[in-house]
Scaffold this active site. Structure first.
Site, PDB file in Angstrom:
ATOM      1  N   THR A  34      -4.247  11.155  -0.403  1.00  0.00           N
ATOM      2  CA  THR A  34      -4.489   9.765  -0.260  1.00  0.00           C
ATOM      3  C   THR A  34      -5.891   9.323   0.670  1.00  0.00           C
ATOM      4  O   THR A  34      -5.966  10.008   1.751  1.00  0.00           O
ATOM      5  CB  THR A  34      -3.199   8.915   0.682  1.00  0.00           C
ATOM      6  OG1 THR A  34      -3.574   7.714   0.721  1.00  0.00           O
ATOM      7  CG2 THR A  34      -2.833   9.819   1.970  1.00  0.00           C
ATOM      8  N   ARG A  72      -2.979   2.001 -18.554  1.00  0.00           N
ATOM      9  CA  ARG A  72      -2.546   2.886 -17.523  1.00  0.00           C
ATOM     10  C   ARG A  72      -1.084   3.491 -17.924  1.00  0.00           C
ATOM     11  O   ARG A  72      -1.083   4.740 -17.814  1.00  0.00           O
ATOM     12  CB  ARG A  72      -2.262   2.286 -16.283  1.00  0.00           C
ATOM     13  CG  ARG A  72      -3.617   1.911 -15.674  1.00  0.00           C
ATOM     14  CD  ARG A  72      -3.475   1.120 -14.200  1.00  0.00           C
ATOM     15  NE  ARG A  72      -3.081   2.177 -13.007  1.00  0.00           N
ATOM     16  CZ  ARG A  72      -2.531   1.754 -12.343  1.00  0.00           C
ATOM     17  NH1 ARG A  72      -2.361   0.353 -11.803  1.00  0.00           N
ATOM     18  NH2 ARG A  72      -2.166   2.595 -11.085  1.00  0.00           N
ATOM     19  N   ASN A  78      -6.362  17.226   1.122  1.00  0.00           N
ATOM     20  CA  ASN A  78      -7.413  16.322   0.533  1.00  0.00           C
ATOM     21  C   ASN A  78      -8.506  17.128   0.051  1.00  0.00           C
ATOM     22  O   ASN A  78      -8.869  18.078   0.773  1.00  0.00           O
ATOM     23  CB  ASN A  78      -7.915  15.072   1.233  1.00  0.00           C
ATOM     24  CG  ASN A  78      -8.140  13.726   0.490  1.00  0.00           C
ATOM     25  OD1 ASN A  78      -9.084  13.953  -0.135  1.00  0.00           O
ATOM     26  ND2 ASN A  78      -7.721  12.697   0.478  1.00  0.00           N
ATOM     27  N   VAL A  79      -9.422  16.711  -0.918  1.00  0.00           N
ATOM     28  CA  VAL A  79     -10.578  17.261  -1.330  1.00  0.00           C
ATOM     29  C   VAL A  79     -11.936  16.976  -0.595  1.00  0.00           C
ATOM     30  O   VAL A  79     -12.669  17.680  -0.324  1.00  0.00           O
ATOM     31  CB  VAL A  79     -10.978  16.931  -2.647  1.00  0.00           C
ATOM     32  CG1 VAL A  79     -10.011  17.656  -3.804  1.00  0.00           C
ATOM     33  CG2 VAL A  79     -11.008  15.487  -3.104  1.00  0.00           C
ATOM     34  N   HIS A  86       5.035   1.378  -3.247  1.00  0.00           N
ATOM     35  CA  HIS A  86       4.124   0.534  -4.106  1.00  0.00           C
ATOM     36  C   HIS A  86       4.809   0.102  -5.302  1.00  0.00           C
ATOM     37  O   HIS A  86       4.121  -0.300  -6.382  1.00  0.00           O
ATOM     38  CB  HIS A  86       2.493   1.009  -4.299  1.00  0.00           C
ATOM     39  CG  HIS A  86       2.125   0.932  -3.092  1.00  0.00           C
ATOM     40  ND1 HIS A  86       0.820   1.612  -2.687  1.00  0.00           N
ATOM     41  CD2 HIS A  86       2.409   0.516  -1.664  1.00  0.00           C
ATOM     42  CE1 HIS A  86       0.358   1.663  -1.707  1.00  0.00           C
ATOM     43  NE2 HIS A  86       0.946   0.809  -0.906  1.00  0.00           N
TER      44      HIS A  86
HETATM   45  P1  NAD Z   1      -7.244   6.282  -3.650  1.00  0.00           P
HETATM   46  O1  NAD Z   1      -7.886   6.164  -5.069  1.00  0.00           O
HETATM   47  O2  NAD Z   1      -7.681   5.503  -2.633  1.00  0.00           O
HETATM   48  O3  NAD Z   1      -7.736   7.891  -3.033  1.00  0.00           O
HETATM   49  C1  NAD Z   1      -7.665   8.917  -3.489  1.00  0.00           C
HETATM   50  C2  NAD Z   1      -7.328  10.019  -2.333  1.00  0.00           C
HETATM   51  O4  NAD Z   1      -7.139  11.273  -3.183  1.00  0.00           O
HETATM   52  C3  NAD Z   1      -9.030  10.352  -2.233  1.00  0.00           C
HETATM   53  O5  NAD Z   1      -9.013  10.471  -0.595  1.00  0.00           O
HETATM   54  C4  NAD Z   1      -9.566  11.577  -2.848  1.00  0.00           C
HETATM   55  O6  NAD Z   1     -10.408  12.277  -2.010  1.00  0.00           O
HETATM   56  C5  NAD Z   1      -8.369  12.335  -3.075  1.00  0.00           C
HETATM   57  N1  NAD Z   1      -8.315  13.310  -4.103  1.00  0.00           N
HETATM   58  C6  NAD Z   1      -8.727  13.020  -5.303  1.00  0.00           C
HETATM   59  N2  NAD Z   1      -8.639  14.277  -5.881  1.00  0.00           N
HETATM   60  C7  NAD Z   1      -7.568  15.118  -5.261  1.00  0.00           C
HETATM   61  C8  NAD Z   1      -7.036  16.226  -5.529  1.00  0.00           C
HETATM   62  N3  NAD Z   1      -7.033  16.807  -6.630  1.00  0.00           N
HETATM   63  N4  NAD Z   1      -6.320  16.684  -4.521  1.00  0.00           N
HETATM   64  C9  NAD Z   1      -6.351  16.087  -3.215  1.00  0.00           C
HETATM   65  N5  NAD Z   1      -6.780  15.023  -2.830  1.00  0.00           N
HETATM   66  C10 NAD Z   1      -7.623  14.414  -4.007  1.00  0.00           C
HETATM   67  O7  NAD Z   1      -5.846   6.451  -3.604  1.00  0.00           O
HETATM   68  P2  NAD Z   1      -4.459   6.010  -2.605  1.00  0.00           P
HETATM   69  O8  NAD Z   1      -5.015   6.458  -1.145  1.00  0.00           O
HETATM   70  O9  NAD Z   1      -3.285   6.648  -3.308  1.00  0.00           O
HETATM   71  O10 NAD Z   1      -4.638   4.497  -2.485  1.00  0.00           O
HETATM   72  C11 NAD Z   1      -5.097   3.684  -3.219  1.00  0.00           C
HETATM   73  C12 NAD Z   1      -4.010   2.728  -4.279  1.00  0.00           C
HETATM   74  O11 NAD Z   1      -3.817   3.069  -5.553  1.00  0.00           O
HETATM   75  C13 NAD Z   1      -2.469   2.958  -4.026  1.00  0.00           C
HETATM   76  O12 NAD Z   1      -1.826   1.848  -3.495  1.00  0.00           O
HETATM   77  C14 NAD Z   1      -1.754   3.745  -5.078  1.00  0.00           C
HETATM   78  O13 NAD Z   1      -0.612   3.003  -5.140  1.00  0.00           O
HETATM   79  C15 NAD Z   1      -2.677   3.257  -6.236  1.00  0.00           C
HETATM   80  N6  NAD Z   1      -2.856   4.189  -7.146  1.00  0.00           N
HETATM   81  C16 NAD Z   1      -1.940   4.896  -7.864  1.00  0.00           C
HETATM   82  C17 NAD Z   1      -2.021   5.866  -8.808  1.00  0.00           C
HETATM   83  C18 NAD Z   1      -0.978   6.458  -9.329  1.00  0.00           C
HETATM   84  O14 NAD Z   1       0.100   6.172  -9.426  1.00  0.00           O
HETATM   85  N7  NAD Z   1      -1.251   7.690  -9.935  1.00  0.00           N
HETATM   86  C19 NAD Z   1      -3.429   6.068  -9.414  1.00  0.00           C
HETATM   87  C20 NAD Z   1      -4.381   5.170  -8.846  1.00  0.00           C
HETATM   88  C21 NAD Z   1      -4.158   4.301  -7.949  1.00  0.00           C
END
Ligand code: NAD
Length: 253
Positions: A188, A70, A213-214, A119
């Site tokens: 989220t 990552r 959100n999408v 987080h």
């Molecule tokens: P999640 O993976 O559960 O959900 C992601 C959400 O983003 C979904 O609802 C999806 O429909 C939406 N989405 C996807 N592409 C999008 C876009 N282009 N525009 C708007 N919305 C979009 O993620 P979460 O809710 O953050 O929770 C999961 C956990 O995963 C968290 O604790 C987080 O810390 C961790 N996480 C973090 C990262 C990062 O730091 N980038 C990446 C993956 C997971």
């Protein structure tokens, strides 16, 4: 076409206290995989089976290989228009807090200042023995699992499933949610608690709740305005000044 009501734009323009919760979706367009998308899988492991204290105790090298993957993936990535729109919103807001569940550091890279990382942060390491924390931005660490000078294992300073959130960060987030006029939840899924309770806290305290959100999420039914679309396309439009009247139907690329 992105549809944003004039009311939402007006409420945002008039708000003096703003809280924003972001999740993995806001970084998706920068190239960071979300956990719940198919592209989020790594060697067939589910994140829930790697991001736990038990997994680290069982096989610290495997967990670190995943974090190394990552870190390498994220190191070269840049913030997108969604991250940048939130920097603009912060600049023009009296009271503002960006509460992120992301550990990728892209809000920092974009220039956000008033942030709370619920987080933790992928770029900070913490010793499992002496608890010292320090930043290490090298994408690839020379030794896996890395060790502290005291001899004990280092771990990423992130919150794993089953672990409590950092107390001060959580308190600041709850306070901002309870005080804000507008709460924006962007990218989220609303299934990871306790972060997912923040929109509810805001709503109960009288805030106007906007979701970006999408797709519909577990939080959509609470929202005053659900804006379906990519965060990188919607947030810049949302943050732009309101038009004179009516509903804005905005063509996006
Ligand atoms: P999640 O993976 O559960 O959900 C992601 C959400 O983003 C979904 O609802 C999806 O429909 C939406 N989405 C996807 N592409 C999008 C876009 N282009 N525009 C708007 N919305 C979009 O993620 P979460 O809710 O953050 O929770 C999961 C956990 O995963 C968290 O604790 C987080 O810390 C961790 N996480 C973090 C990262 C990062 O730091 N980038 C990446 C993956 C997971």
């Amino acid at each position: 076409m992105i549809s944003i009501s004039h009311r939402a734009l007006e409420r945002l323009a008039a708000a003096s206290r703003i809280a924003v919760l972001t999740g993995a979706g806001i970084s998706a367009e920068s190239g960071v995989p979300t956990f719940r998308g198919a592209e989020g899988l790594w060697r067939k492991f589910r994140p829930e089976d790697l991001a736990t204290p038990e997994a680290f105790a069982r096989d610290p090298r495997l967990v670190w290989e995943w974090y190394q993957w990552r870190r390498e993936l994220i190191a070269s990535l840049s913030p997108n228009a969604g991250h940048l729109a939130l920097v603009e919103l912060e600049k023009r807001s009296d009271e503002f807090l960006l509460i992120t569940q992301n550990v990728d550091g892209l809000h920092d890279k974009a220039g956000s200042k008033r942030t709370v990382k619920l987080h933790g942060d992928l770029w900070t390491l913490r010793c499992t023995g002496c608890s010292i924390e320090f930043e290490d931005r090298r994408a690839a660490l020379p030794e896996l699992p890395p060790r502290c000078r005291c001899g004990r294992l280092l771990r990423p300073a992130v919150v794993w499933f089953g672990e409590p959130l950092p107390r001060k960060a959580w308190e600041r987030a709850v306070e901002a949610a309870a005080r804000c006029d507008i709460f924006i939840s962007a990218g989220t899924s609303g299934v990871v608690y306790p972060a997912a309770s923040l929109p509810l806290i805001a709503k109960r305290a009288g805030a106007y709740l906007i979701e970006v959100n999408v797709e519909s999420t577990a939080l959509s039914h609470l929202a005053d305005e659900v804006i379906l679309g990519r965060a990188a396309a919607v947030l810049p439009k949302l943050v732009a000044q309101p038009s004179p009247a009516g509903r804005q139907d905005l063509a996006t690329t």
